[in-house]
Enzyme design. Structure first.
Site, PDB file in Angstrom:
ATOM      1  N   SER A 162       0.814  -1.327  -0.075  1.00 56.81           N
ATOM      2  CA  SER A 162       0.014   0.231  -0.095  1.00 56.81           C
ATOM      3  C   SER A 162       0.842   1.133  -0.220  1.00 56.81           C
ATOM      4  CB  SER A 162      -0.969  -0.053   1.301  1.00 56.81           C
ATOM      5  OG  SER A 162      -2.001   1.248   1.340  1.00 56.81           O
ATOM      6  N   THR A 163       0.705   2.255   0.879  1.00 55.91           N
ATOM      7  CA  THR A 163       1.553   3.438   1.073  1.00 55.91           C
ATOM      8  C   THR A 163       3.079   3.200   0.975  1.00 55.91           C
ATOM      9  OG1 THR A 163      -0.180   4.358   2.355  1.00 55.91           O
ATOM     10  CG2 THR A 163       1.669   5.651   2.197  1.00 55.91           C
ATOM     11  N   HIS A 188      -2.507  -0.842  -3.560  1.00 59.50           N
ATOM     12  CA  HIS A 188      -3.737   0.015  -3.338  1.00 59.50           C
ATOM     13  C   HIS A 188      -3.747   1.138  -4.407  1.00 59.50           C
ATOM     14  CE1 HIS A 188      -3.983  -1.783   0.777  1.00 59.50           C
ATOM     15  NE2 HIS A 188      -4.612  -2.570  -0.105  1.00 59.50           N
ATOM     16  N   MET A 281      -0.138   1.195   5.094  1.00 59.46           N
ATOM     17  CA  MET A 281      -1.015   1.410   6.027  1.00 59.46           C
ATOM     18  C   MET A 281      -1.985   0.370   6.429  1.00 59.46           C
ATOM     19  SD  MET A 281      -2.315   5.229   6.944  1.00 59.46           S
ATOM     20  CE  MET A 281      -3.431   5.237   5.199  1.00 59.46           C
ATOM     21  N   ASP A 284      -4.243  -4.998   5.707  1.00 58.92           N
ATOM     22  CA  ASP A 284      -4.478  -5.637   4.336  1.00 58.92           C
ATOM     23  C   ASP A 284      -3.402  -6.511   4.284  1.00 58.92           C
ATOM     24  OD1 ASP A 284      -6.022  -6.712   2.308  1.00 58.92           O
ATOM     25  OD2 ASP A 284      -5.202  -5.211   1.026  1.00 58.92           O
TER      26      ASP A 284
END
Length: 348
Positions: A162-163, A188, A281, A284
């Site tokens: 993600s991030t 993401h 973050m 998930d």
């Protein structure tokens, strides 16, 4: 102490909206709202903000040039505010390469519930950025795997992030040889951005990178990226693995969800898969990675020191989902070493 935030945007309306969002949270402190790079430079020097929200498209000096100069002079966590267009996606990916922590689409004004959701997300991203470790441009490293000693369709690699993940994923798969096992990726990102990101990876990597369409047979030497707003699954079809796209609801708060992809690998590939969870973050991917490990897969998590945001890998480590916890610089070779040791298919 509250997190000091500087808003930089050439639109007076967007500055007002973002400023009001920042001011709505007591843990954030708006220190200024700049209409261009020149005013922003003065405000950075005066206020030393903890986080900056930065518009890409600005007059005189655009956001990318301002970001590049600032990251050398006064490194500061930045959340880019981007348009959801192909040119906006390209510029945003370049901003992440230059050291921006995260990005957010420009707000769609006039829809109350939509604005509430937007405000919640931007506040989350600003708070996460304040805690992040600033990244540095990836150093070119030589992988010892110019070509794998084995090839075949039996082994699969699954990567979730993600991030901070756009750069971390790039770092990992840039070191895969052209005959590496088929790789599936869930990052993401919104629709459109995944198309641009896949093209960017494809131009940099030995393996061929494609945005998944659904129905493809997984082939060695290819990496398949989940499209924005679709879950990516791996299914078994006779002796082959094939891709499926799922338009169901968000899972673990995301779509595409890393958990959905990892769970499909656990179910259909088991010990023939390797799972990799990188910076991000939230949680998930943690439970999905655990499912993979329980089905015999070797699993890797990025360590805290090399993560931009140590959220998703931390959640996985806490539930014993990781076989190994490694720095980003070591993960690609560790994956390939593992696959060669296991014998990824038939000998060349």
């Amino acid at each position: 102490m509250p997190i000091k935030v500087l808003v930089v945007d050439d639109s007076a309306l967007i500055r007002k909206v973002l400023s009001e969002i920042i001011q709505s949270d007591s843990s954030l402190l708006l220190v200024g709202a700049a209409p261009d790079a020149y005013v922003a430079k003065r405000m950075v020097q005066e206020f030393r903000p903890d986080v900056i929200t930065l518009d890409i498209e600005m007059p005189k000096v655009d956001g990318l040039r301002f970001l590049e100069v600032m990251m050398k002079a006064v490194p500061t966590p930045v959340v880019m505010i981007s348009t959801l267009t192909e040119s906006g996606a390209n510029a945003t990916l370049r901003a992440l390469e230059l050291g921006a922590v995260d990005f957010m689409a420009k707000p769609k004004l006039g829809v109350a519930q939509g604005m509430n959701d937007y405000a919640h997300t931007i506040i989350q991203k600003v708070k996460a950025a304040a805690k992040s470790k600033l990244s540095h441009p990836t150093e070119t490293r030589c992988s010892k795997h110019a070509a794998m000693r084995y090839t075949g369709t039996e082994k699969l690699i699954g990567i979730g992030a993600s991030t901070g993940g756009t750069e971390a994923i790039k770092d990992v798969i840039m070191h895969f040889p052209k005959n590496a096992p088929a790789t599936v990726i869930s990052q993401h990102m919104p629709p459109g951005f995944t198309t641009t990101y896949a093209k960017r990876l494809d131009s940099l990597c030995e393996v061929t990178v494609r945005e998944a369409k659904g129905g493809e047979r997984l082939l060695p030497g290819y990496a398949y990226l989940a499209p924005g707003h679709r879950h990516l699954k791996v299914e078994r079809s006779g002796a082959d693995y094939r891709l499926a796209l799922d338009d169901g609801p968000k899972v673990s708060g995301h779509k595409p969800s890393v958990d959905v992809m990892f769970n499909s690998l656990a179910e259909h590939a088991g010990e023939n898969a390797v799972g990799v969870l990188l910076t991000g973050m939230g949680r998930d991917g943690a439970m999905g990675l655990k499912a993979m490990k329980e089905k015999g897969a070797i699993t890797f998590c990025q360590d805290e020191e090399s993560c931009l945001i140590y959220g998703m890998p931390k959640a996985a480590v806490e539930i014993d989902a990781a076989s190994y916890v490694l720095s980003l610089a070591d993960i690609s070779d560790a994956i390939l070493d593992t696959l060669e040791r296991l014998g990824a298919g038939s000998r060349l």
